[in-house]
Design an enzyme around this catalytic site. Structure first.
Site, PDB file in Angstrom:
ATOM      1  N   ASP A  48       0.637  -1.076   0.065  1.00  0.00           N
ATOM      2  CA  ASP A  48      -0.022  -0.083  -0.024  1.00  0.00           C
ATOM      3  C   ASP A  48       0.892   1.357   0.086  1.00  0.00           C
ATOM      4  O   ASP A  48       0.429   2.551   0.072  1.00  0.00           O
ATOM      5  CB  ASP A  48      -1.011  -0.077   1.147  1.00  0.00           C
ATOM      6  CG  ASP A  48      -0.345  -0.054   2.514  1.00  0.00           C
ATOM      7  OD1 ASP A  48       0.936  -0.215   2.488  1.00  0.00           O
ATOM      8  OD2 ASP A  48      -1.079   0.052   3.608  1.00  0.00           O
ATOM      9  N   SER A  49       2.174   1.123   0.022  1.00  0.00           N
ATOM     10  CA  SER A  49       3.369   2.232  -0.274  1.00  0.00           C
ATOM     11  C   SER A  49       2.792   2.655  -1.739  1.00  0.00           C
ATOM     12  O   SER A  49       3.328   3.879  -2.078  1.00  0.00           O
ATOM     13  CB  SER A  49       4.559   1.868  -0.243  1.00  0.00           C
ATOM     14  OG  SER A  49       4.785   0.452  -0.775  1.00  0.00           O
ATOM     15  N   ASP A  87      -1.062  -6.036  -0.068  1.00  0.00           N
ATOM     16  CA  ASP A  87      -1.376  -5.530   1.202  1.00  0.00           C
ATOM     17  C   ASP A  87      -2.945  -5.160   1.096  1.00  0.00           C
ATOM     18  O   ASP A  87      -3.513  -4.558   0.199  1.00  0.00           O
ATOM     19  CB  ASP A  87      -0.862  -3.942   1.286  1.00  0.00           C
ATOM     20  CG  ASP A  87       0.472  -4.259   2.215  1.00  0.00           C
ATOM     21  OD1 ASP A  87       0.619  -4.927   2.972  1.00  0.00           O
ATOM     22  OD2 ASP A  87       1.367  -3.204   2.017  1.00  0.00           O
ATOM     23  N   LYS A 117      -1.687  -9.439   2.922  1.00  0.00           N
ATOM     24  CA  LYS A 117      -0.818  -8.945   3.919  1.00  0.00           C
ATOM     25  C   LYS A 117      -1.669  -8.023   4.855  1.00  0.00           C
ATOM     26  O   LYS A 117      -2.492  -7.218   4.292  1.00  0.00           O
ATOM     27  CB  LYS A 117       0.340  -8.228   3.888  1.00  0.00           C
ATOM     28  CG  LYS A 117       1.259  -7.706   4.979  1.00  0.00           C
ATOM     29  CD  LYS A 117       2.797  -7.459   4.600  1.00  0.00           C
ATOM     30  CE  LYS A 117       3.013  -6.168   3.981  1.00  0.00           C
ATOM     31  NZ  LYS A 117       2.798  -4.793   4.858  1.00  0.00           N
ATOM     32  N   GLU A 119      -1.484  -5.611   8.521  1.00  0.00           N
ATOM     33  CA  GLU A 119      -0.501  -4.894   9.490  1.00  0.00           C
ATOM     34  C   GLU A 119      -1.404  -4.993  11.060  1.00  0.00           C
ATOM     35  O   GLU A 119      -2.505  -4.808  11.228  1.00  0.00           O
ATOM     36  CB  GLU A 119      -0.492  -3.365   9.405  1.00  0.00           C
ATOM     37  CG  GLU A 119       0.179  -3.098   7.942  1.00  0.00           C
ATOM     38  CD  GLU A 119       0.453  -1.550   7.844  1.00  0.00           C
ATOM     39  OE1 GLU A 119      -0.053  -0.573   8.721  1.00  0.00           O
ATOM     40  OE2 GLU A 119       0.793  -1.220   6.793  1.00  0.00           O
ATOM     41  N   GLU A 186       9.135  -3.933  10.673  1.00  0.00           N
ATOM     42  CA  GLU A 186       9.825  -2.770  10.162  1.00  0.00           C
ATOM     43  C   GLU A 186      10.139  -1.884  11.204  1.00  0.00           C
ATOM     44  O   GLU A 186       9.540  -1.748  12.345  1.00  0.00           O
ATOM     45  CB  GLU A 186       8.686  -1.975   9.570  1.00  0.00           C
ATOM     46  CG  GLU A 186       8.913  -1.069   8.894  1.00  0.00           C
ATOM     47  CD  GLU A 186       7.938  -0.045   7.808  1.00  0.00           C
ATOM     48  OE1 GLU A 186       6.929  -1.070   7.564  1.00  0.00           O
ATOM     49  OE2 GLU A 186       8.236   0.907   7.361  1.00  0.00           O
TER      50      GLU A 186
HETATM   51  O1  KIV Z   1       3.519  -1.125   1.675  1.00  0.00           O
HETATM   52  C1  KIV Z   1       4.719  -1.534   1.751  1.00  0.00           C
HETATM   53  O2  KIV Z   1       5.572  -1.159   0.865  1.00  0.00           O
HETATM   54  C2  KIV Z   1       5.037  -2.297   2.844  1.00  0.00           C
HETATM   55  C3  KIV Z   1       6.690  -2.555   2.949  1.00  0.00           C
HETATM   56  C4  KIV Z   1       7.415  -1.519   3.498  1.00  0.00           C
HETATM   57  C5  KIV Z   1       6.858  -3.535   3.645  1.00  0.00           C
HETATM   58  O3  KIV Z   1       4.319  -2.567   3.720  1.00  0.00           O
END
Ligand code: KIV
Length: 274
Positions: A48-49, A87, A117, A119, A186
């Site tokens: 989600d980055s 994510d 994934k 969090e 992280e």
């Molecule tokens: O969203 C993302 O890119 C991440 C990584 C930094 C692990 O969760």
């Protein structure tokens, strides 16, 4: 891992057992995913980055499930070997485990990705369990979890005090117990990452957690030097693509202005030429 035709969650577990570090990067589109896959990356995270590096938001919070599904569809089309993990974005799983399962099913059905994934630790345990019961592999993410940035109020290293580090140790064990296949750690102290990694049979993937984890992940824009205003110590630039791209664009503008581009050879002159 060399020789593996398709990386699975089982492959990652075997890599940990064999002491072979797992290489993971993010990707958000077909072209980049294809390059990473052909270069031998083990796992691709559709992170989600994307909210930051693709959409230009300050945080990961605004990205939607539809947008994540779109990115994941693009990535999956470019991949034949790597494990693709997506994510779940903020607000699509924290409410209740039924919603979390519905979001995960959408991701798996509509994208062809291999895992999701989440969090968080104990707080997302019921959601993780329900998703796992449906047969969907779950990776979790502990430490500096960007979707909680407003709760933290800072990007500093997490789990530095006893309370938070004890909780992280407990979370990791619980996530393994319910069946998660890997945990991203992280921005936590390296000794804590070492301890957690040693306490688990599932792999840990570190970002800002030292070389003691079972694998590493970086945001591809950081690894390639496309982002130039983000300098945490855990980022290594493997290329300077921002500089290279800028130079290429300047050269192009110059060539267009001077009519140096296109040349006669770069133009069509008779019917039927392709
Ligand atoms: O969203 C993302 O890119 C991440 C990584 C930094 C692990 O969760």
């Amino acid at each position: 891992m060399e020789g593996v035709r398709r990386v699975t969650t089982q492959t990652l577990r075997q890599m940990k057992a064999a002491g072979t570090p797992i290489a993971m990067l993010t990707a958000y589109d077909y072209t980049m995913a294809r390059i990473l896959d052909r270069a031998g990356i083990d796992a691709i995270l559709v992170g989600d980055s994307a909210s930051n590096v693709i959409a230009g938001h300050e945080t990961t919070l605004p990205i939607t499930l539809e947008q994540m599904i779109y990115h994941a569809q693009c990535v999956v089309r470019g991949v034949t070997r790597a494990l693709v993990i997506v994510d779940l974005p903020f607000g699509t799983y924290q409410g209740n485990s039924k919603e979390a399962l519905a979001s995960s099913i959408r991701v798996m059905k509509e994208t062809g990705a291999h895992a999701i994934k989440l969090e968080g630790g104990t707080a997302v345990l019921p959601a993780a369990e329900r998703i796992l019961q449906a047969g969907i592999p779950v990776m979790c993410h502990l430490g500096l979890t960007p979707q909680s940035i407003y709760k933290f109020g800072t990007y500093k290293v997490r789990a530095q005090d006893k309370e938070e580090s004890d909780q992280l140790r407990k979370d990791a064990l619980e996530l393994e117990r319910v069946g998660c296949f890997a945990i991203v750690l992280e921005k936590i102290p390296t000794p804590l990452a070492a301890e957690v990694s040693a306490s688990l049979t599932i792999p840990t993937i570190g970002i800002g957690a030292g070389n003691v984890c079972d694998g590493q992940v970086l945001v591809i824009h950081d690894a390639l030097g496309l982002t130039t205003d983000f300098h945490p110590r855990f980022v290594r630039h493997y290329a300077k693509l921002s500089e290279l791209t800028s130079k290429a664009v300047k050269d192009y503008v110059r060539d267009v202005r001077t009519r140096d581009f296109p040349t006669a050879e770069e133009s069509y002159w008779v019917d039927g030429e392709s």
